[in-house]
Design a protein around this motif. Structure first.
Motif, PDB file in Angstrom:
ATOM      1  N   TYR A 165       0.841  -1.207   0.000  1.00 50.57           N
ATOM      2  CA  TYR A 165       0.000   0.000   0.000  1.00 50.57           C
ATOM      3  C   TYR A 165       0.875   1.256   0.000  1.00 50.57           C
ATOM      4  N   THR A 166       1.893   1.204   0.872  1.00 54.01           N
ATOM      5  CA  THR A 166       2.757   2.384   1.011  1.00 54.01           C
ATOM      6  C   THR A 166       3.514   2.660  -0.281  1.00 54.01           C
ATOM      7  N   ASP A 167       4.036   1.593  -0.899  1.00 53.41           N
ATOM      8  CA  ASP A 167       4.767   1.762  -2.159  1.00 53.41           C
ATOM      9  C   ASP A 167       3.873   2.400  -3.217  1.00 53.41           C
ATOM     10  N   ARG A 168       2.644   1.909  -3.273  1.00 52.48           N
ATOM     11  CA  ARG A 168       1.734   2.457  -4.290  1.00 52.48           C
ATOM     12  C   ARG A 168       1.414   3.920  -3.999  1.00 52.48           C
ATOM     13  N   ALA A 169       1.254   4.246  -2.729  1.00 46.61           N
ATOM     14  CA  ALA A 169       0.972   5.643  -2.370  1.00 46.61           C
ATOM     15  C   ALA A 169       2.161   6.528  -2.721  1.00 46.61           C
ATOM     16  N   MET A 170       3.367   6.043  -2.422  1.00 42.01           N
ATOM     17  CA  MET A 170       4.564   6.829  -2.724  1.00 42.01           C
ATOM     18  C   MET A 170       4.719   7.023  -4.235  1.00 42.01           C
ATOM     19  N   ASP A 171       4.442   5.961  -4.962  1.00 40.55           N
ATOM     20  CA  ASP A 171       4.546   6.055  -6.429  1.00 40.55           C
ATOM     21  C   ASP A 171       3.546   7.066  -6.980  1.00 40.55           C
ATOM     22  N   PHE A 172       2.326   7.005  -6.460  1.00 40.10           N
ATOM     23  CA  PHE A 172       1.299   7.952  -6.905  1.00 40.10           C
ATOM     24  C   PHE A 172       1.740   9.384  -6.637  1.00 40.10           C
ATOM     25  N   ILE A 173       2.244   9.602  -5.431  1.00 38.96           N
ATOM     26  CA  ILE A 173       2.677  10.947  -5.046  1.00 38.96           C
ATOM     27  C   ILE A 173       3.804  11.422  -5.968  1.00 38.96           C
ATOM     28  N   SER A 174       4.720  10.517  -6.294  1.00 43.99           N
ATOM     29  CA  SER A 174       5.856  10.876  -7.152  1.00 43.99           C
ATOM     30  C   SER A 174       5.408  11.381  -8.526  1.00 43.99           C
ATOM     31  N   ARG A 175       4.262  10.897  -8.958  1.00 47.75           N
ATOM     32  CA  ARG A 175       3.817  11.192 -10.326  1.00 47.75           C
ATOM     33  C   ARG A 175       2.928  12.423 -10.447  1.00 47.75           C
ATOM     34  N   GLN A 176       2.704  13.140  -9.342  1.00 45.21           N
ATOM     35  CA  GLN A 176       1.711  14.212  -9.422  1.00 45.21           C
ATOM     36  C   GLN A 176       2.258  15.567  -9.852  1.00 45.21           C
ATOM     37  N   GLY A 177       3.571  15.708  -9.862  1.00 46.91           N
ATOM     38  CA  GLY A 177       4.123  16.987 -10.314  1.00 46.91           C
ATOM     39  C   GLY A 177       3.528  18.153  -9.545  1.00 46.91           C
ATOM     40  N   ASP A 178       2.989  19.141 -10.249  1.00 50.10           N
ATOM     41  CA  ASP A 178       2.466  20.331  -9.583  1.00 50.10           C
ATOM     42  C   ASP A 178       1.009  20.215  -9.181  1.00 50.10           C
ATOM     43  N   ALA A 179       0.358  19.114  -9.571  1.00 49.73           N
ATOM     44  CA  ALA A 179      -1.066  18.984  -9.235  1.00 49.73           C
ATOM     45  C   ALA A 179      -1.229  18.672  -7.756  1.00 49.73           C
ATOM     46  N   PRO A 180      -2.198  19.321  -7.113  1.00 50.14           N
ATOM     47  CA  PRO A 180      -2.461  18.939  -5.727  1.00 50.14           C
ATOM     48  C   PRO A 180      -3.071  17.540  -5.669  1.00 50.14           C
ATOM     49  N   PHE A 181      -2.752  16.814  -4.611  1.00 49.33           N
ATOM     50  CA  PHE A 181      -3.267  15.438  -4.540  1.00 49.33           C
ATOM     51  C   PHE A 181      -3.876  15.146  -3.171  1.00 49.33           C
ATOM     52  N   PHE A 182      -4.749  14.153  -3.204  1.00 46.70           N
ATOM     53  CA  PHE A 182      -5.356  13.613  -1.979  1.00 46.70           C
ATOM     54  C   PHE A 182      -5.149  12.109  -1.989  1.00 46.70           C
ATOM     55  N   VAL A 183      -4.501  11.604  -0.960  1.00 46.10           N
ATOM     56  CA  VAL A 183      -4.282  10.157  -0.840  1.00 46.10           C
ATOM     57  C   VAL A 183      -5.010   9.640   0.399  1.00 46.10           C
ATOM     58  N   HIS A 184      -5.859   8.662   0.183  1.00 48.53           N
ATOM     59  CA  HIS A 184      -6.526   7.941   1.287  1.00 48.53           C
ATOM     60  C   HIS A 184      -5.805   6.606   1.428  1.00 48.53           C
TER      61      HIS A 184
END
Lengths: 428, 428
Positions: A165-184
């Motif tokens: 789960y953590t790896d996937r969350a970190m990967d998602f965060i890495s890919r967001q660039g300047d867009a704001p993100f929300f991770v649950h």
């Protein structure tokens, strides 16, 4: 500066929810046996909210409320849902991901979902553009991971879930660039059955339960390091909490009751808020905050708009999160299925029902300011308070029950296969 | 001098047992809301035992053990008895009153009995020469007082019970002259329904429950003053305790579970020992003491002899009471009906069963020395301890079950009317 919102910029939001973690299970909340240095550090860099409540004492209702800001009864998810049941988060509901998506957030969910496993309940149908996790609790059968809308073939290795789960969350965060993100990020542990990643087996003085919490702590640390490494430290609000009180193990910090109960031990949750530079470091708040309040607060922080066409039970608690003066929270109601068990209003908590068949000595009025363990019914000393809370309870009960049929119907409605599309869960 | 027994003289013994009082309900055990100045003073003049246990988590079994020194299962009183049931304390059992009577003690019981209401169960058939009290709990019907072997006509005014029991105890004490005496004073409160003597209504910050405890405290004070006034202060051992953990109200001091449970909150009892000049003033002991141990300890203190023809589970804890070095207590077993729920041995507590149908996550091994709230199962860290306690439990379980049929038969046997004599309880 603490107490001041950033001008212009909106924070990323990472919401980490453990499963059945007790409010006394962290070092920073008093555990002498479980070492949680990373969560303790997050609390030390931010705020520990000492009177936080999950919205319900079991998984599905708590999560339904956490993601919608509405009591689970309104959502029609008043009880834990099991595989092969039809109930789930209906298309009527607007999750915080839907709400944040409207103002440009990229949203993803990782971990436990438990809001229905039908195609129409999938997180991707509810504002999240990525999902990887279990559709329900880790003690349910069949157990399979879902990636996006697709079941993942093969047996689940539960020892790896926290890391995955953590790896996937970190990967998602890495890919967001300047867009704001929300991770649950909804961790599976310390819900039973307990499974521990190899490096954490036997490390905790609290046994296997402690091992799973220490493992989650480690991976939360990795995620925080990742945010820091990406330069997102000051621009990301991190919230760490639990979905309800502890079950067969875990510490309620001496509070009465456990998971399933609406006594404090069943509904109190640890709540850590880290937002360096904004949330004052090392602060502790005694203000009451419900997990119902999180979506509304996120919306307020980001300029997003909660739906106006339905009751929203959460309130904006930005002031509490920022360490500012905050008004008392309006009454909180705690239900089990369709029964209103308890009401908290300020220092008072009224219990109307309890788990089990024994109904003696109800209702009971407790003064949490002097009796946090709910030991002494003081209704004879405070008859006016008793009367007021009974009236509050009756009104809420009437309101919720008036919505019952409609809410259940919504939660049970399945979309037509054509509308849902190609994917459907395995082994149904 | 503390630690030294009186040469020659044997102490009078006054044993005061409250009903469903929580271990956290006294000022001296941490209650911030209930004022118990007289019990606090007794603790300050004597010893507070901080790890005392009732022998069972409900009334009848706890009292059966307290008066015989034997687990309630051996006595055949494994569950709460109700009016019109045939079970009761059989003529086979030898109570501490029988035992002390053999060495010249005059014995009386006042208050709640709850060991059967058949004629053959009456305290006067079990070593007590006087009795005044309720045959069972104050929530049972029909409710009537018994004086000696005779039911008292008229409705019971529960608000006066605490005073009436105390008055009778004081009167009995006044009449003993030079004879040593043993008084078993078993208060009805704070068991529900709560009834409060007029002067104590509304006095406690803990509501009606607190009022009943403060009323009991006041009357305990009267009794202590009476002893002092009669010059019996130094010659009387006073023991103050409770029969099990608190029920719907009352404080477990943050321990897990309540009455009915074999978790600590269900079986821990406050235990105060006052014997000025003998028991060191202001002492606190962390030694484990069971209420099973009280009769055996009384026998040891008085030169009386416990029966040798049957298993006695209590042990002589004179050393603990005198504030001397004491060996660890041998294992304690906690049962619900015929099921062995838990074993305590030293710092360890093993749970094998629990109340309720849910049997998941059992057995659990807790380290009370580090985890008094029984939050963390450490069996994986201490497999040798686990194995040892499982073996202990299996042996005890086998032993108790092997006595089951005989014990039940004894407890159910009614004497012939001719053998019992003229009196029989009302409304049977």
């Amino acid at each position: 500066m603490p107490g001041t919102l950033p001008t212009g910029g909106r924070p990323n939001i990472v919401q980490i929810v453990m499963d059945d973690l007790g409010c006394g299970d962290l070092g920073c909340t008093g555990s002498p046996l479980i070492a949680t240095p990373r969560m303790d550090a997050a609390a030390a860099e931010g705020l520990l909210i000492e009177q936080a409540y999950s919205a319900a004492p079991t998984c599905t209702p708590s999560r339904a409320a956490l993601l919608t800001g509405r009591y689970a009864q309104r959502v029609g998810l008043h009880r834990v849902v099991f595989p092969e049941e039809t109930e789930g988060l209906s298309s009527f509901e607007r999750t915080i991901a839907d709400v944040l998506g409207d103002v440009g957030y990229r949203c993803a969910a990782f971990g436990k979902w438990h809001l229905g496993d039908g195609p129409e309940h999938n997180p991707l149908r509810h504002g999240f553009e990525e999902f990887f996790g279990l559709p329900y609790s880790n003690d349910m059968d069949p157990l399979y991971l879902v990636d996006g809308e697709d079941p993942v073939a093969g047996e689940v290795d539960q020892t790896l879930l926290t890391k995955q789960y953590t790896d996937r969350a970190m990967d998602f965060i890495s890919r967001q660039g300047d867009a704001p993100f929300f991770v649950h990020l909804a961790h599976t542990f310390p819900h039973i059955p307990l499974h521990v990643e190899a490096p954490f087996r036997g490390v905790s003085e609290a046994g296997t339960y402690g091992d799973t919490v220490e493992c989650v702590d480690h991976h939360i640390g990795r995620l925080l390091d990742h945010l820091d490494g990406l330069g997102l430290r000051e621009s990301t609000l991190v919230v760490i909490t639990s979905d309800n009180g502890p079950w067969f193990e875990g510490s309620t910090a001496g509070l009465r009751g456990r998971k399933i109960d609406c006594y404090e031990g069943g509904v109190r949750a640890p709540l850590i808020v880290r937002w360096p530079g904004i949330v004052p470091a090392g602060a502790r708040s005694e203000d009451v905050v419900s997990l119902l309040d999180l979506p509304v607060t996120y919306a307020a922080l980001t300029g997003a708009t909660m739906p106006a066409d339905r009751p929203i039970d959460g309130i904006d608690r930005t002031a509490v999160l920022l360490g500012a003066e905050a008004p008392p929270r309006p009454p909180l109601f705690f239900c089990s299925h369709w029964d209103l068990h308890a009401v908290r209003d300020g220092r008072w908590k009224l219990h109307l029902q309890r788990i089990g068949r024994d109904r003696r000595e109800l209702p009971q009025l407790f003064d949490l300011s002097r009796d946090p363990q709910e030991s002494y019914d003081v209704q004879t000393l405070f008859p006016d308070v008793m009367e007021r809370l009974l009236a509050l309870a009756a009104d809420f009960d009437d309101e919720i029950r008036s919505q019952k049929d409609e809410a259940i119907a919504r939660a049970q409605t399945r979309m037509s296969p054509a509308a849902v599309g190609r994917n459907s869960p395995v082994a149904k």
